[in-house]
Design an enzyme around this catalytic site. Sequence first.
Site, mmCIF file in Angstrom:
data_model
loop_
_atom_site.group_PDB
_atom_site.id
_atom_site.type_symbol
_atom_site.label_atom_id
_atom_site.label_comp_id
_atom_site.label_asym_id
_atom_site.label_seq_id
_atom_site.Cartn_x
_atom_site.Cartn_y
_atom_site.Cartn_z
ATOM 1 C CG PHE A 7 -37.026 -89.348 -10.950
ATOM 2 C CD1 PHE A 7 -38.377 -89.390 -10.615
ATOM 3 C CD2 PHE A 7 -36.668 -88.632 -12.087
ATOM 4 C CE1 PHE A 7 -39.340 -88.740 -11.392
ATOM 5 C CE2 PHE A 7 -37.609 -87.992 -12.877
ATOM 6 C CZ PHE A 7 -38.948 -88.056 -12.518
ATOM 7 C CD GLU B 237 -28.640 -87.955 -8.695
ATOM 8 O OE1 GLU B 237 -28.885 -89.121 -9.070
ATOM 9 O OE2 GLU B 237 -28.131 -87.103 -9.448
ATOM 10 C CB CYS C 28 -39.906 -94.345 -20.069
ATOM 11 S SG CYS C 28 -40.156 -96.079 -19.783
#
Length: 485
Positions: free
Chosen positions: A152, A179, A284
């Site tokens: 996401f 999603e 990240c």
Amino acid sequence: MNLQKPILNYVNNTWHESVAADLLDVTNPATGEILTQVPLSPGDEVHQAATAAASALDEWRRTPPVERVQYLFKLKNLLEENIDDIAQTITMECGKTLAEAKGEMRRAIENVEVACGIPTLMQGTNLEDIATGIDEFMIRQPVGVCAVIAPFNFPGMITFWFLPYAIACGNTYIVKPSEKVPLTMQKIFQLLEQTGLPQGVVNLVNGGQKTVDAILEHPEIRAISFVGSTATAKAIYAKAAANGKRVQCQGGAKNPLIVLPDADPQFTANATADSAFGCAGQRCLAASLAFAVGGARNWFPKAISDIATDRVVGNGLEEDVQMGPVITDESRKRIEGIIQTGIDAGARVLVDGRYPNISGYENGNFIRPTVLSNIDPQGEIAKTEIFGPVLGLIHVETIDDAISLINSGSYGNMACLFTSSGASARKFRYEAQIGNIGINIGVAAPMAFFPFSGWKDSFFGDLHGQSWDAVDFFTQKKVVVERWN
Ligand code: NAD
């Protein structure tokens, strides 16, 4: 702003409404407003996309590389022209600031630019006269139908670590976005449609776990790129490999910084803040631990705490906002819980960002920058990927202590050092068991022409995303030994 409702799949150059009975709300994390609903597409729809991609393969791989990259040149221009619109969509569904969303799309565009060099990058090698009158060639050919399963936190960029290289190398492609943030890919696929790419070359299937399972099981899909949390990365790596697929899985992270006493204080604190609190810590490559070495403890905790306190937090669409919300209410509660666990275990709170009052955004998932010191190096704050704007400080006496603690961790995505000593920099670069290293850099994000090199539990596979690694991943080598008497 014109947002796509409902969220559609794109298969064989046609937009389709999924037959999925399961729909999930897509929420603006700053306002709590429901933007749309995303279908959790069933396996049949993955099958349709895989079949379309497989049918397109023969003609696409026979299209000369110089012609294939013409579509990417068009895509680059379309992305440049629409960057503001895409950035707004990213901010609305993901929460980061507009500047961060635009920065993300710049990185996406850079990957398109690099992949435009495929006529050079994809060349093989050859040697005449491996024996008298015999020549040998290594040719690169496409792998087949390939797919990406994306997280996401970069709704636009991450697909571009793979897709441009995959199609430039003559593969056909399927994208499965997160999603939580399906709107950005709707916009990007509208642009892919405008490039005039032939039918079935790029396909989009929205969904969740069952959609992913169908991708992992489909016999036509030959190679899979995954980016997301370590637990999912490990599971997908194992399953894709068991099904005989080529697979690369980028996982989670716990990124440390080392601050030496000879570092430039203000520069170091600013770079650390941008790393730890940028994108609300949902990168990240976000710093989440800082080791203050020796005398750095005298200035670093105060310098970073001052910046954390001053950060302007709010709706990323507003101009002066420096940090947006985290992705979901569930995520906010999880982060608040981890902070509490750290405090219960003895951490000292220098800045507590929990339960802020962001006027006008009472339904947003906000948590302000948080700084904790006296972190137990073996405790939850030091070991768990928090994925929120939380920085833990640990004091150590030497750079060796810091490197040894870093190397004892399970992740290996990024580590950075702040110093004015070349010898310390070299030692750190040489000894840190981490794939992306920053020296006087807070976010050591590899450019598109270098591989995105996570190690250990941050990466499963051998070929990374971007650059030469992507060309290796998206091609299979064929060797020809040839004699003409
Ligand atoms: P996630 O693992 O929850 O989801 C990633 C993707 O996997 C989504 O498309 C999701 O639909 C799918 N998925 C989730 N659970 C699944 C399951 N059980 N089976 C099959 N598919 C599943 O990750 P996220 O929360 O979307 O993203 C955040 C994570 O991604 C963080 O851990 C972050 O560090 C990591 N990340 C890593 C990199 C990197 O380069 N290493 C880059 C960005 C994000």
